[in-house]
Design a protein around this motif. Structure first.
Motif, PDB file in Angstrom:
ATOM      1  N   GLU A  37     -79.213  37.026 -61.980  1.00 21.54           N
ATOM      2  CA  GLU A  37     -80.051  37.377 -63.128  1.00 21.54           C
ATOM      3  C   GLU A  37     -81.110  36.314 -63.420  1.00 21.54           C
ATOM      4  OE1 GLU A  37     -76.397  39.881 -63.501  1.00 21.54           O
ATOM      5  OE2 GLU A  37     -76.834  37.811 -62.901  1.00 21.54           O
ATOM      6  N   VAL A  38     -80.737  35.041 -63.308  1.00 20.62           N
ATOM      7  CA  VAL A  38     -81.692  33.976 -63.638  1.00 20.62           C
ATOM      8  C   VAL A  38     -82.775  33.829 -62.575  1.00 20.62           C
ATOM      9  CG1 VAL A  38     -80.021  32.688 -65.006  1.00 20.62           C
ATOM     10  CG2 VAL A  38     -80.240  32.209 -62.565  1.00 20.62           C
ATOM     11  N   GLN A  39     -82.608  34.503 -61.433  1.00 20.51           N
ATOM     12  CA  GLN A  39     -83.605  34.419 -60.367  1.00 20.51           C
ATOM     13  C   GLN A  39     -84.452  35.682 -60.273  1.00 20.51           C
ATOM     14  OE1 GLN A  39     -82.397  32.225 -56.741  1.00 20.51           O
ATOM     15  NE2 GLN A  39     -80.298  32.560 -57.417  1.00 20.51           N
ATOM     16  N   LEU A  40     -84.393  36.513 -61.293  1.00 19.42           N
ATOM     17  CA  LEU A  40     -85.140  37.766 -61.276  1.00 19.42           C
ATOM     18  C   LEU A  40     -86.620  37.546 -61.001  1.00 19.42           C
ATOM     19  CD1 LEU A  40     -85.200  40.857 -61.787  1.00 19.42           C
ATOM     20  CD2 LEU A  40     -85.513  40.348 -64.207  1.00 19.42           C
ATOM     21  N   LYS A  41     -87.212  36.528 -61.597  1.00 19.77           N
ATOM     22  CA  LYS A  41     -88.649  36.285 -61.436  1.00 19.77           C
ATOM     23  C   LYS A  41     -89.000  35.855 -60.009  1.00 19.77           C
ATOM     24  CE  LYS A  41     -88.203  31.527 -63.011  1.00 19.77           C
ATOM     25  NZ  LYS A  41     -88.311  30.618 -64.144  1.00 19.77           N
ATOM     26  N   ASN A  42     -87.991  35.431 -59.224  1.00 20.55           N
ATOM     27  CA  ASN A  42     -88.234  35.007 -57.846  1.00 20.55           C
ATOM     28  C   ASN A  42     -87.901  36.101 -56.841  1.00 20.55           C
ATOM     29  OD1 ASN A  42     -88.857  32.386 -58.794  1.00 20.55           O
ATOM     30  ND2 ASN A  42     -86.704  31.850 -58.824  1.00 20.55           N
ATOM     31  N   MET A  43     -87.592  37.305 -57.314  1.00 22.36           N
ATOM     32  CA  MET A  43     -87.150  38.393 -56.446  1.00 22.36           C
ATOM     33  C   MET A  43     -88.304  39.348 -56.166  1.00 22.36           C
ATOM     34  SD  MET A  43     -83.814  40.885 -57.014  1.00 22.36           S
ATOM     35  CE  MET A  43     -82.671  39.503 -56.983  1.00 22.36           C
ATOM     36  N   THR A  44     -88.532  39.633 -54.885  1.00 22.76           N
ATOM     37  CA  THR A  44     -89.572  40.575 -54.477  1.00 22.76           C
ATOM     38  C   THR A  44     -88.998  41.541 -53.452  1.00 22.76           C
ATOM     39  OG1 THR A  44     -90.343  39.026 -52.782  1.00 22.76           O
ATOM     40  CG2 THR A  44     -91.502  38.994 -54.909  1.00 22.76           C
ATOM     41  N   VAL A  45     -89.764  42.590 -53.171  1.00 25.93           N
ATOM     42  CA  VAL A  45     -89.352  43.635 -52.236  1.00 25.93           C
ATOM     43  C   VAL A  45     -90.477  43.853 -51.232  1.00 25.93           C
ATOM     44  CG1 VAL A  45     -88.920  46.109 -52.038  1.00 25.93           C
ATOM     45  CG2 VAL A  45     -87.736  44.781 -53.783  1.00 25.93           C
ATOM     46  N   ASP A  46     -90.125  43.947 -49.934  1.00 23.89           N
ATOM     47  CA  ASP A  46     -91.113  44.110 -48.870  1.00 23.89           C
ATOM     48  C   ASP A  46     -90.667  45.258 -47.957  1.00 23.89           C
ATOM     49  OD1 ASP A  46     -92.915  43.904 -46.765  1.00 23.89           O
ATOM     50  OD2 ASP A  46     -92.852  41.720 -46.701  1.00 23.89           O
ATOM     51  N   PHE A  47     -91.554  46.247 -47.770  1.00 27.87           N
ATOM     52  CA  PHE A  47     -91.248  47.413 -46.940  1.00 27.87           C
ATOM     53  C   PHE A  47     -91.741  47.249 -45.493  1.00 27.87           C
ATOM     54  CE2 PHE A  47     -91.031  49.027 -51.226  1.00 27.87           C
ATOM     55  CZ  PHE A  47     -90.011  49.964 -51.196  1.00 27.87           C
ATOM     56  N   SER A  48     -92.269  46.076 -45.145  1.00 31.41           N
ATOM     57  CA  SER A  48     -92.813  45.868 -43.802  1.00 31.41           C
ATOM     58  C   SER A  48     -91.716  45.955 -42.747  1.00 31.41           C
ATOM     59  CB  SER A  48     -93.488  44.503 -43.711  1.00 31.41           C
ATOM     60  OG  SER A  48     -94.502  44.355 -44.683  1.00 31.41           O
TER      61      SER A  48
END
Length: 402
Positions: A225-236
């Protein structure tokens, strides 16, 4: 002092030093470190003779001022019996408001010292064995010196330092059961399957079920939860060669209902399913229908119908260099049903590290149905299990955002 009459200034020096704890928890601390040193040189004159308070035959003299100021902080990081055996990373970042910055050093349990750069976000893997102790040394020492009656030497450190102990991305956690596609083939299909990244490192896999909603495993979200701002998603197809933009994660959710309903258990991986919501919509991808129980899992098991597993994990557990971040797929059939899970033990291929949260599809006619989510397996990746999608349909459908 000047002779005959007052002249010039006396040298002087001043220092200030303090450290404030802005916030603190079991896994984080924020500090404000302030240090300043000021040196003001002086000047006076000697006179051979004084005539009506004026000097005759003047001899000028400079005086020197020096100041040393220091704020030193030691932060102790200790893993005790209350910590679960996960892998952790230490993340140190800071904001400095002045030209001068403190020096940071991490002392490992072995005694080795590592110099950290204050200007960069530092991230280090930690040994989380019970009894492991690390120290973070923060030193904001300043020296100033000034001579003469003109100017001054002033230096100031004003910095906020944030120290966080965070769960490591799952691919880099050796203490958890995490899947990958063993001996899978790179694929450009399944454009709705994505990689979940933490600080640009592969964390898990996921599958989009709407323009803003992805389905994944709860253990990819629990404790992050505390790392939400560092989480991304990549469809490549290959996150090392991105062909799509990366999407920011706005929120996520996993089952936390009261007893008698769905509630994720991090020890047994019960109800290991979760949803991710993106900040903006994903376009031009295919959304497969969810498996609603037809064909039945007993029929799938009895007729040895293969499922197609997709994920971004490593492809060879014995490789010296783990190559991950490539979308791969492989197919095999399941061997066992139990509750809301399906189990498999194929020969020569499997799911393992990095594929957690990725999908298993079943083909019906010319279409694929999203049947299960990759959950876990054994350490050598010879067997694994998936969480069934059809068991959670009301929970999933109530959380879909378009």
């Amino acid at each position: 002092e000047s002779e005959c009459r007052v002249y010039g200034r006396k040298s002087s020096a001043s220092v200030h030093s303090d450290t404030d704890v802005l916030a603190q928890s079991n896994d984080a601390i924020s500090l404000n470190v302030n240090t300043s040193a000021n040196s003001y040189g002086g000047h006076y004159r000697k006179c051979a003779n004084c005539v009506w308070n004026n000097c005759l035959i003047v001899s000028g003299n400079d005086t020197n001022a020096t100041a040393k100021a220091s704020s030193k902080v030691n932060v102790k990081l200790e893993f005790n019996e209350t910590h679960k055996i996960y892998d952790y990373v230490l993340q140190v970042s800071g904001v400095h408001l002045t030209e001068y910055k403190p020096t940071l050093k991490l002392i490992k349990p072995s005694g080795e010292k590592i110099d950290l750069s204050f200007n960069q976000k530092n991230s280090f893997e930690l040994d989380s064995s019970i009894g492991s102790i690390y120290y973070l040394e923060i030193d904001s020492s300043l020296d100033t010196s000034n001579s003469g009656g003109c100017c001054s030497d002033t230096k100031t450190i004003n910095s906020q330092i944030d120290i966080n102990v965070l769960k490591a991305p799952i691919l880099y956690s050796k203490g958890m059961t995490n899947p990958y596609i063993l001996q899978g083939k790179a694929t450009f299909e399944f454009n709705n399957v994505a990689a979940i990244l933490l600080n640009d490192k592969l964390h898990c896999s996921a599958v989009a079920i709407s323009k803003k909603t992805l389905l994944t495993a709860a253990h990819c979200l629990y404790g992050y939860e505390v790392q939400l701002k560092n989480m991304t998603v990549d469809f490549s197809p290959n996150i090392a060669i991105p062909s799509h933009k990366r999407f920011l994660v706005e929120s996520f959710e996993y089952p936390q209902e009261a007893a008698g309903s769905f509630r994720y258990n991090p020890d047994s991986y019960k109800d290991d399913i979760g949803v991710i919501h993106l900040k903006e919509s994903v376009n031009n991808i295919t959304f497969q229908d969810l498996h609603t129980g037809s064909p039945s899992w007993n029929y799938i098991l009895g007729n040895r119908i293969e499922l197609s597993f997709v994920g971004y994990g490593i492809s060879d557990i014995n490789a010296q260099e783990l190559i991950n971040g490539i979308k791969r797929s492989a197919s095999w059939h399941i061997n066992h049903l139990e509750g809301r899970k399906v189990y498999f033990k194929p020969r020569g291929k499997n799911t393992c590290y990095g594929d957690s949260g990725g999908p298993a599809f079943i083909k019906q006619g010319d279409e694929y149905l999203l049947a299960a989510i990759t959950s876990g397996g054994d350490e050598k990746c010879t067997r694994g299990f998936e969480t069934r999608v059809d068991s959670y349909l009301p929970w999933i459908n109530s959380r879909v955002k378009n």
